[in-house]
Write a protein that holds these residues in place. Sequence first.
Motif, PDB file in Angstrom:
ATOM      1  N   GLN A 124      -5.673  35.893  -6.704  1.00  0.00           N
ATOM      2  CA  GLN A 124      -4.350  35.622  -7.224  1.00  0.00           C
ATOM      3  C   GLN A 124      -3.249  36.412  -6.443  1.00  0.00           C
ATOM      4  N   GLU A 125      -3.516  37.713  -6.200  1.00  0.00           N
ATOM      5  CA  GLU A 125      -2.559  38.425  -5.330  1.00  0.00           C
ATOM      6  C   GLU A 125      -2.629  38.059  -4.138  1.00  0.00           C
ATOM      7  N   GLU A 126      -3.380  37.549  -3.328  1.00  0.00           N
ATOM      8  CA  GLU A 126      -3.458  37.071  -2.137  1.00  0.00           C
ATOM      9  C   GLU A 126      -2.502  36.038  -2.023  1.00  0.00           C
ATOM     10  N   GLU A 127      -2.573  34.902  -2.655  1.00  0.00           N
ATOM     11  CA  GLU A 127      -1.919  33.711  -2.918  1.00  0.00           C
ATOM     12  C   GLU A 127      -0.366  34.154  -3.112  1.00  0.00           C
ATOM     13  N   MET A 128      -0.142  34.919  -4.044  1.00  0.00           N
ATOM     14  CA  MET A 128       1.280  35.403  -4.296  1.00  0.00           C
ATOM     15  C   MET A 128       1.910  35.984  -2.990  1.00  0.00           C
ATOM     16  N   TYR A 129       1.277  36.964  -2.460  1.00  0.00           N
ATOM     17  CA  TYR A 129       1.722  37.508  -1.377  1.00  0.00           C
ATOM     18  C   TYR A 129       2.170  36.678  -0.018  1.00  0.00           C
ATOM     19  N   GLN A 130       1.067  35.791   0.096  1.00  0.00           N
ATOM     20  CA  GLN A 130       1.192  34.635   1.133  1.00  0.00           C
ATOM     21  C   GLN A 130       2.391  33.868   0.795  1.00  0.00           C
ATOM     22  N   LYS A 131       2.641  33.468  -0.371  1.00  0.00           N
ATOM     23  CA  LYS A 131       3.925  32.842  -0.652  1.00  0.00           C
ATOM     24  C   LYS A 131       5.165  33.516  -0.462  1.00  0.00           C
ATOM     25  N   LEU A 132       5.089  34.949  -0.968  1.00  0.00           N
ATOM     26  CA  LEU A 132       6.153  35.507  -0.761  1.00  0.00           C
ATOM     27  C   LEU A 132       6.432  35.882   0.941  1.00  0.00           C
ATOM     28  N   TRP A 133       5.611  36.015   1.816  1.00  0.00           N
ATOM     29  CA  TRP A 133       5.821  36.396   3.086  1.00  0.00           C
ATOM     30  C   TRP A 133       6.370  35.177   3.496  1.00  0.00           C
ATOM     31  N   GLN A 134       5.756  33.735   3.346  1.00  0.00           N
ATOM     32  CA  GLN A 134       6.226  32.485   3.973  1.00  0.00           C
ATOM     33  C   GLN A 134       7.673  32.301   3.717  1.00  0.00           C
ATOM     34  N   THR A 135       7.996  32.604   2.215  1.00  0.00           N
ATOM     35  CA  THR A 135       9.373  32.445   1.845  1.00  0.00           C
ATOM     36  C   THR A 135      10.052  33.499   2.713  1.00  0.00           C
ATOM     37  N   PHE A 136       9.642  34.642   2.899  1.00  0.00           N
ATOM     38  CA  PHE A 136      10.519  35.372   3.792  1.00  0.00           C
ATOM     39  C   PHE A 136      10.809  34.968   5.105  1.00  0.00           C
ATOM     40  N   PHE A 137       9.832  34.636   5.628  1.00  0.00           N
ATOM     41  CA  PHE A 137       9.610  34.026   6.941  1.00  0.00           C
ATOM     42  C   PHE A 137      10.750  32.820   7.252  1.00  0.00           C
ATOM     43  N   HIS A 138      10.707  31.889   6.302  1.00  0.00           N
ATOM     44  CA  HIS A 138      11.561  31.048   6.223  1.00  0.00           C
ATOM     45  C   HIS A 138      13.002  31.434   6.128  1.00  0.00           C
ATOM     46  N   THR A 139      13.255  32.182   5.113  1.00  0.00           N
ATOM     47  CA  THR A 139      14.570  32.530   4.668  1.00  0.00           C
ATOM     48  C   THR A 139      15.328  33.125   5.866  1.00  0.00           C
ATOM     49  N   ILE A 140      14.815  34.093   6.644  1.00  0.00           N
ATOM     50  CA  ILE A 140      15.344  34.704   7.741  1.00  0.00           C
ATOM     51  C   ILE A 140      15.628  34.042   9.213  1.00  0.00           C
ATOM     52  N   SER A 141      14.850  32.942   8.992  1.00  0.00           N
ATOM     53  CA  SER A 141      14.966  31.819  10.155  1.00  0.00           C
ATOM     54  C   SER A 141      16.385  31.208  10.301  1.00  0.00           C
ATOM     55  N   ILE A 142      16.709  31.096  11.672  1.00  0.00           N
ATOM     56  CA  ILE A 142      18.187  30.313  11.671  1.00  0.00           C
ATOM     57  C   ILE A 142      17.770  29.173  12.366  1.00  0.00           C
ATOM     58  N   GLU A 143      17.983  28.006  11.477  1.00  0.00           N
ATOM     59  CA  GLU A 143      17.683  26.686  12.127  1.00  0.00           C
ATOM     60  C   GLU A 143      18.188  26.486  13.554  1.00  0.00           C
ATOM     61  N   GLU A 144      19.469  26.798  13.652  1.00  0.00           N
ATOM     62  CA  GLU A 144      20.095  26.413  15.091  1.00  0.00           C
ATOM     63  C   GLU A 144      19.273  27.215  16.264  1.00  0.00           C
ATOM     64  N   ARG A 145      18.863  28.037  15.930  1.00  0.00           N
ATOM     65  CA  ARG A 145      18.110  29.034  17.037  1.00  0.00           C
ATOM     66  C   ARG A 145      16.752  28.883  16.965  1.00  0.00           C
ATOM     67  N   LYS A 146      16.230  27.791  16.390  1.00  0.00           N
ATOM     68  CA  LYS A 146      14.731  27.312  16.596  1.00  0.00           C
ATOM     69  C   LYS A 146      14.379  27.059  17.931  1.00  0.00           C
ATOM     70  N   ASN A 147      13.227  27.478  18.689  1.00  0.00           N
ATOM     71  CA  ASN A 147      12.981  27.304  19.916  1.00  0.00           C
ATOM     72  C   ASN A 147      11.219  27.325  19.973  1.00  0.00           C
ATOM     73  N   PRO A 148      10.743  26.198  19.694  1.00  0.00           N
ATOM     74  CA  PRO A 148       9.364  26.148  19.712  1.00  0.00           C
ATOM     75  C   PRO A 148       8.575  26.546  21.231  1.00  0.00           C
ATOM     76  N   ARG A 149       9.396  26.189  22.065  1.00  0.00           N
ATOM     77  CA  ARG A 149       8.858  26.489  23.555  1.00  0.00           C
ATOM     78  C   ARG A 149       8.906  28.057  23.705  1.00  0.00           C
ATOM     79  N   CYS A 150       9.811  28.666  23.061  1.00  0.00           N
ATOM     80  CA  CYS A 150       9.895  30.202  23.388  1.00  0.00           C
ATOM     81  C   CYS A 150       8.765  30.665  22.319  1.00  0.00           C
ATOM     82  N   GLN A 151       8.574  30.242  21.107  1.00  0.00           N
ATOM     83  CA  GLN A 151       7.477  30.659  20.207  1.00  0.00           C
ATOM     84  C   GLN A 151       6.173  30.660  20.994  1.00  0.00           C
ATOM     85  N   MET A 152       5.946  29.481  21.691  1.00  0.00           N
ATOM     86  CA  MET A 152       4.531  29.491  22.397  1.00  0.00           C
ATOM     87  C   MET A 152       4.421  30.246  23.474  1.00  0.00           C
ATOM     88  N   GLN A 153       5.504  30.668  24.133  1.00  0.00           N
ATOM     89  CA  GLN A 153       5.366  31.621  24.974  1.00  0.00           C
ATOM     90  C   GLN A 153       4.929  33.104  24.648  1.00  0.00           C
TER      91      GLN A 153
END
Length: 253
Positions: free
Chosen positions: A209-238
């Motif tokens: 249960q703790e693992e599921e909770m921390y994964q959700k927290l981390w993914q929420t943080f990851f999406h929250t700090i991202s900036i939609e206008e600066r999304k660059n899949p090609r750069c991510q893949m590099q």
Amino acid sequence: MSNWKLVNQTFLYDGTFYGLLTIVFDCFYHKTLPVKIYPKNNYIPNFLDKTIEIMTNEKKSQRVFDGIYKHIGYQALYNSFYAFLSNAPHKEIDILKYLCDGFEIGPKINDRITLSYVANVMAMRKRALSECHRLKGLLRFVETNQHIFYASIHPDNNILEPLGHHFMRRLSSQDFVIHDQNHHLCFLYHDDQYQIIEDTCFQLPDLSQEEEMYQKLWQTFFHTISIEERKNPRCQMQFMPKKYWRDLIEKPI
């Protein structure tokens, strides 16, 4: 090796490193080289091939192992083992020629890069080592409800054993499983002991249960700090090749 005889035979072995060393022993003793070498489980029967199954012999393989270390050097043992872990086709023939030639000329074999089989062994070793080093940093463990850490990987090369030994040193007090889904193998570590089994014998427990909770927290943080206008899949893949994304908890967005 110019005076060696090439025999029109295909050798089959059990697919282990010690099985290949047994072939090295027999070939060096008889001064012969087969046309092809295949792991028995991967060989597709062909009526044109004259096949001979070489059974792994512990005494022969150990003599070759010790002989490599003594007469050719540790570097040759290191090169041949990591080359064996690569997914390159026909790797066995190149390793066989590399070791047999090494027994004749000694450590200087590593300097003869102009020989195709020496160059191939070096290239195979480099690919396997590079992927192993990469996964030491990319591998992600999750905690199961049985308090066992679990990690999934999809490597091109069969690097599960050296990768497992790395984490045995890093997580010596923690039971863990590394699951190589491409090669259908699991590295199990428990109480300073390990074994490698086929994944058909392994059943993945549920996440804690703790693992599921921390994964959700981390993914929420990851999406929250991202900036939609600066999304660059090609750069991510590099910076992070897409083939590794499936095994990451913090999946790129």
